[in-house]
Design a protein around this motif. Structure first.
Motif, PDB file in Angstrom:
ATOM      1  N   ASN A 284       6.484   7.977  -0.577  1.00 19.01           N
ATOM      2  CA  ASN A 284       6.432   6.528  -0.768  1.00 19.01           C
ATOM      3  C   ASN A 284       5.001   6.014  -0.806  1.00 19.01           C
ATOM      4  O   ASN A 284       4.663   5.121  -1.602  1.00 19.01           O
ATOM      5  CB  ASN A 284       7.212   5.824   0.347  1.00 19.01           C
ATOM      6  N   ILE A 285       4.138   6.560   0.059  1.00 15.64           N
ATOM      7  CA  ILE A 285       2.735   6.132   0.076  1.00 15.64           C
ATOM      8  C   ILE A 285       2.061   6.449  -1.253  1.00 15.64           C
ATOM      9  O   ILE A 285       1.360   5.601  -1.831  1.00 15.64           O
ATOM     10  CB  ILE A 285       1.981   6.800   1.248  1.00 15.64           C
ATOM     11  N   LEU A 286       2.263   7.657  -1.770  1.00 18.89           N
ATOM     12  CA  LEU A 286       1.650   8.030  -3.046  1.00 18.89           C
ATOM     13  C   LEU A 286       2.247   7.242  -4.200  1.00 18.89           C
ATOM     14  O   LEU A 286       1.534   6.850  -5.134  1.00 18.89           O
ATOM     15  CB  LEU A 286       1.814   9.530  -3.305  1.00 18.89           C
ATOM     16  N   SER A 287       3.552   7.007  -4.151  1.00 13.53           N
ATOM     17  CA  SER A 287       4.199   6.233  -5.207  1.00 13.53           C
ATOM     18  C   SER A 287       3.638   4.822  -5.264  1.00 13.53           C
ATOM     19  O   SER A 287       3.411   4.266  -6.350  1.00 13.53           O
ATOM     20  CB  SER A 287       5.709   6.185  -4.964  1.00 13.53           C
ATOM     21  N   SER A 288       3.403   4.235  -4.103  1.00 11.60           N
ATOM     22  CA  SER A 288       2.818   2.895  -4.048  1.00 11.60           C
ATOM     23  C   SER A 288       1.357   2.916  -4.492  1.00 11.60           C
ATOM     24  O   SER A 288       0.902   2.038  -5.244  1.00 11.60           O
ATOM     25  CB  SER A 288       2.933   2.343  -2.624  1.00 11.60           C
ATOM     26  N   GLU A 289       0.600   3.941  -4.040  1.00 11.60           N
ATOM     27  CA  GLU A 289      -0.817   4.041  -4.370  1.00 11.60           C
ATOM     28  C   GLU A 289      -1.052   4.202  -5.865  1.00 11.60           C
ATOM     29  O   GLU A 289      -1.945   3.592  -6.439  1.00 11.60           O
ATOM     30  CB  GLU A 289      -1.438   5.216  -3.614  1.00 11.60           C
ATOM     31  N   ILE A 290      -0.230   5.032  -6.516  1.00 11.39           N
ATOM     32  CA  ILE A 290      -0.484   5.352  -7.922  1.00 11.39           C
ATOM     33  C   ILE A 290      -0.291   4.144  -8.820  1.00 11.39           C
ATOM     34  O   ILE A 290      -0.861   4.067  -9.913  1.00 11.39           O
ATOM     35  CB  ILE A 290       0.444   6.530  -8.362  1.00 11.39           C
ATOM     36  N   LYS A 291       0.475   3.172  -8.354  1.00  9.73           N
ATOM     37  CA  LYS A 291       0.694   1.961  -9.163  1.00  9.73           C
ATOM     38  C   LYS A 291      -0.585   1.143  -9.319  1.00  9.73           C
ATOM     39  O   LYS A 291      -0.692   0.325 -10.247  1.00  9.73           O
ATOM     40  CB  LYS A 291       1.798   1.109  -8.539  1.00  9.73           C
ATOM     41  N   SER A 292      -1.540   1.366  -8.434  1.00 11.18           N
ATOM     42  CA  SER A 292      -2.799   0.616  -8.523  1.00 11.18           C
ATOM     43  C   SER A 292      -3.824   1.308  -9.416  1.00 11.18           C
ATOM     44  O   SER A 292      -4.945   0.826  -9.567  1.00 11.18           O
ATOM     45  CB  SER A 292      -3.392   0.414  -7.125  1.00 11.18           C
ATOM     46  N   HIS A 293      -3.459   2.441 -10.002  1.00 10.15           N
ATOM     47  CA  HIS A 293      -4.371   3.185 -10.871  1.00 10.15           C
ATOM     48  C   HIS A 293      -3.800   3.276 -12.280  1.00 10.15           C
ATOM     49  O   HIS A 293      -2.606   3.473 -12.479  1.00 10.15           O
ATOM     50  CB  HIS A 293      -4.596   4.604 -10.324  1.00 10.15           C
ATOM     51  N   ARG A 294      -4.664   3.165 -13.237  1.00  9.93           N
ATOM     52  CA  ARG A 294      -4.241   3.262 -14.640  1.00  9.93           C
ATOM     53  C   ARG A 294      -3.761   4.671 -14.955  1.00  9.93           C
ATOM     54  O   ARG A 294      -4.225   5.651 -14.362  1.00  9.93           O
ATOM     55  CB  ARG A 294      -5.407   2.911 -15.578  1.00  9.93           C
ATOM     56  N   GLU A 295      -2.847   4.771 -15.899  1.00  8.74           N
ATOM     57  CA  GLU A 295      -2.449   6.087 -16.403  1.00  8.74           C
ATOM     58  C   GLU A 295      -3.650   6.719 -17.091  1.00  8.74           C
ATOM     59  O   GLU A 295      -4.486   6.008 -17.667  1.00  8.74           O
ATOM     60  CB  GLU A 295      -1.281   5.927 -17.392  1.00  8.74           C
ATOM     61  N   PRO A 296      -3.834   8.030 -17.024  1.00  5.86           N
ATOM     62  CA  PRO A 296      -2.903   9.042 -16.517  1.00  5.86           C
ATOM     63  C   PRO A 296      -3.192   9.513 -15.093  1.00  5.86           C
ATOM     64  O   PRO A 296      -2.785  10.598 -14.710  1.00  5.86           O
ATOM     65  CB  PRO A 296      -3.119  10.187 -17.494  1.00  5.86           C
TER      66      PRO A 296
END
Length: 649
Positions: A284-296
């Motif tokens: 959950n922490i990583l899923s939330s964190e990755i939303k703040s970074h652009r793909e990829p």
């Protein structure tokens, strides 16, 4: 008369042939049929399902041994389905006689003659499920055959593996997990009665869809077995009124990369070291964190227990299903540039060999070596700076000066040995080893940190049992304590932390390795194909995540090692009277070599001895006659030094 005689002969020969054929057939070992195909299941250290892969036909089916099953359930099943199960040879002749009598007397069969063994052969082979006389006869033959080759316990294990319990649920393990969210080892009487009734009509008796039919079937089972098992009447009365579960629950999927990693193994069921709650929280922490970074941009993290190497959480990527972020890749096993994360090891090696002291002062000034002009991350220099400040600021120049003294080729060779030859395909990183020039996987990096923090304990991660302790150490306990002391700092809120960050070239990778009292947390963020970024850094991107993980899991800060003031102030350099004579191999080191020759570095003008035998000529490449423990000695004037090392080739 003559014709009758030939008819009798023909009948006798035919019966003999048939009986002989049946005898031969029954003597042949039976096929295991549908037992070949079972689900792959990953369980947490607490026994909860982390990940489930269905069979190729879409069933949730796990192999069962009788030790997995509540003995009272076995008694209940036998009492209801097949009272003479432990005595008959697969077919109950008394039950067949009774059923035949009912058919003649009433024109229908009022009680069946199908034994548990006959039911098991039907479960093993779908072709035996047809309701015809020919198929029923074949069931009996197959049951006799099965009973001739398998023990009664093995037959029950097959039954409890294959029995249907509604939907795609097969087997007692899947049934109790789906209907009751528990294992089948400790069941209530109400649960057991339902589990005995359900396989007879697994769809029409599902308590989530047909609660009245399921409840009635349960009551029939209890009423029938109560006198046979001498069950307490009041207890039975209470259970007859007890409700059944209203819905079927299927497990959610966690630790997808670990499940994928283990999918090539023959083993189908794994009791892993992972904590399910920790795994879920970090996902959950990583899923939330990755939303703040652009793909990829992707992220990965793992938590490993110190000294044992037990992996307590393992997240190979965020957004597993994302194609643009390439989430199916397990980034914990991907080779990446580790940035500055090896600097603690470099300083520890220098401390270990007495090349620097705890209170060493470096020159953080411009450096030019053989065409290589390194700079610090901020493109500035600090002048005179202490070891602790240089490490916490992750300055490049002091680390490069330290590794120049240690010897980058020797350190890379030791790391290759420590990681069981995993680095032997890489070119020599040289001085760039201090700034990310030696590529490592996150799993390898956390193994190195295990060796830095707890020398002599586990050096590899493990997903099941604790990894064994090792005599192959990177540094001494004294150097380990000094490095941990140097890494510990207090944040502005008073929180004590110990961590090392790293940022690779063009900000392709951001790292944080955080040390806790009993665990190490590793976090990586980066781009799947080493694309450059403008914002990823270890301190700004990865450290906040490792800090959040530690806080979420309630991990304790590390204890500050007790270092005496004398040890802090005292340089470990050899005295002027007897300088250091042997630089490599170090004392108590392990060397993995592809040949019988090892490199030796030491003071010129010394006499050299290997296992007591004088070495003549060039000592830069010394031939080792036998693998195992060897002793190298150097003698110059009144000074001598001996190092003991282990060689494997």
């Amino acid at each position: 008369m003559r014709a009758l005689k030939w008819i009798c002969v023909a009948v006798t020969v035919s019966l003999t042939t048939i009986l002989g054929g049946l005898t031969w057939y029954i003597s042949q070992p039976p096929e295991i049929g549908r037992l070949k195909d079972v689900s792959r299941v990953l369980r947490s250290s607490e026994g909860q399902i982390l990940n489930l892969s269905l069979t190729k036909n879409g069933y949730w089916r796990e192999p069962v041994t009788l030790s997995d099953v509540d003995p009272k359930l076995i008694d209940l099943l036998v009492a209801y389905e097949d009272q003479r199960f432990w005595e008959h040879k697969g077919v109950d002749l008394k039950a067949i006689a009774r059923a035949s009598g009912d058919l003649l007397k009433f024109g229908k069969i009022t009680s069946g003659a199908s034994t548990l063994t006959m039911q098991t052969v039907r479960l093993l082979d779908n072709r035996l499920r047809e309701r015809t006389v020919a198929v029923k006869i074949r069931q009996m033959v197959e049951a006799i055959r099965l009973d001739a080759h398998w023990t009664k316990e093995e037959i029950l294990e097959a039954y409890f593996t294959l029995a249907p319990y509604g939907g795609n649920i097969e087997g007692i393990k899947a049934a109790t997990e789906a209907w009751f969210q528990k294992s089948p080892t400790n069941l209530t009487l109400n649960e057991m009665a339902m589990l005995v009734a359900l396989p007879q009509s697994p769809e029409r008796r599902r308590p989530d869809r047909f609660p009245k039919e399921a409840f009635k079937a349960k009551q029939i089972v209890l009423t029938k077995v109560a006198p046979r098992l001498n069950l307490d009447a009041s207890t039975v009365g209470e259970v007859l009124r007890e409700p059944l579960p209203a819905r079927l629950l299927r497990p959610s999927s966690h630790a997808l990369h670990l499940a994928q990693r283990l999918s090539n193994h023959k083993q189908t069921s794994y009791q892993t070291s992972l904590h399910k709650n920790w795994q879920h929280q970090i996902e959950n922490i990583l899923s939330s964190e990755i939303k703040s970074h652009r793909e990829p941009i992707q992220a990965a993290a793992t938590v490993v227990e110190r000294k044992t190497g037990l992996v307590r959480a393992y997240v190979g990527s965020a957004e597993y299903g994302s194609e643009t972020r390439k989430g199916a890749i397990n980034y914990l096993t991907a080779l990446r540039s580790p940035g500055s994360t090896l600097k603690p090891l470099i300083y520890a090696k220098a401390l270990n060999r007495g090349l620097i002291a705890y209170d060493h002062i470096f020159d953080d000034t411009a450096l030019f070596k053989s065409g290589y002009r390194p700079t610090n991350f901020n493109n500035s220099f600090s002048g005179k700076i202490g070891l602790k400040e240089a490490l916490l600021a992750s300055l490049n120049i002091p680390a490069i000066r330290a590794i120049e003294q240690v010897g980058p080729d020797l350190l890379q060779s030791e790391l290759d040995t420590y990681l069981d030859g995993a680095l032997n395909s890489q070119k020599d990183a040289g001085l760039s080893l201090a700034v990310g020039g030696l590529y490592l996987t996150p799993e390898q990096l956390i193994s190195i940190y295990m060796g830095i923090m707890d020398p002599g304990y586990a050096k590899t991660i493990s997903f099941e049992a604790p990894a064994p302790s090792t005599q192959m150490t990177l540094i001494s306990k004294s150097a380990s304590d000094q490095i941990l002391s140097l890494l510990i700092q207090e944040m502005s809120n008073g929180e004590r932390v110990a961590f090392k960050t790293g940022t690779s070239y063009a900000r392709q990778d951001a790292w944080s390795i955080q040390i806790y009292d009993r665990h190490i947390v590793l976090v990586w963020l980066g781009t799947p194909d080493n694309e450059s970024t403008s914002h990823l850094t270890g301190a700004g991107s990865a450290f906040p995540v490792s800090l959040a993980i530690g806080r979420s899991l309630g991990l304790r800060a590390p204890h500050a090692p007790q270092l005496s003031l004398a040890n802090k102030a005292k340089s470990l350099r050899p005295t002027a009277a007897c300088p250091n004579l042997i630089d490599y191999p170090q004392d108590q080191t392990w060397i993995k070599s592809s040949t019988q020759h090892i490199k030796v570095i030491g003071a010129s003008g010394s006499q050299w001895f290997l296992n007591g035998q004088k070495i003549e000529g060039d000592i830069s490449q010394v031939k080792i006659l036998e693998p195992g423990i060897n002793k190298l000695s150097a003698l110059r004037s009144n000074c001598s030094q001996t190092h003991e090392f282990f060689v494997h080739f």
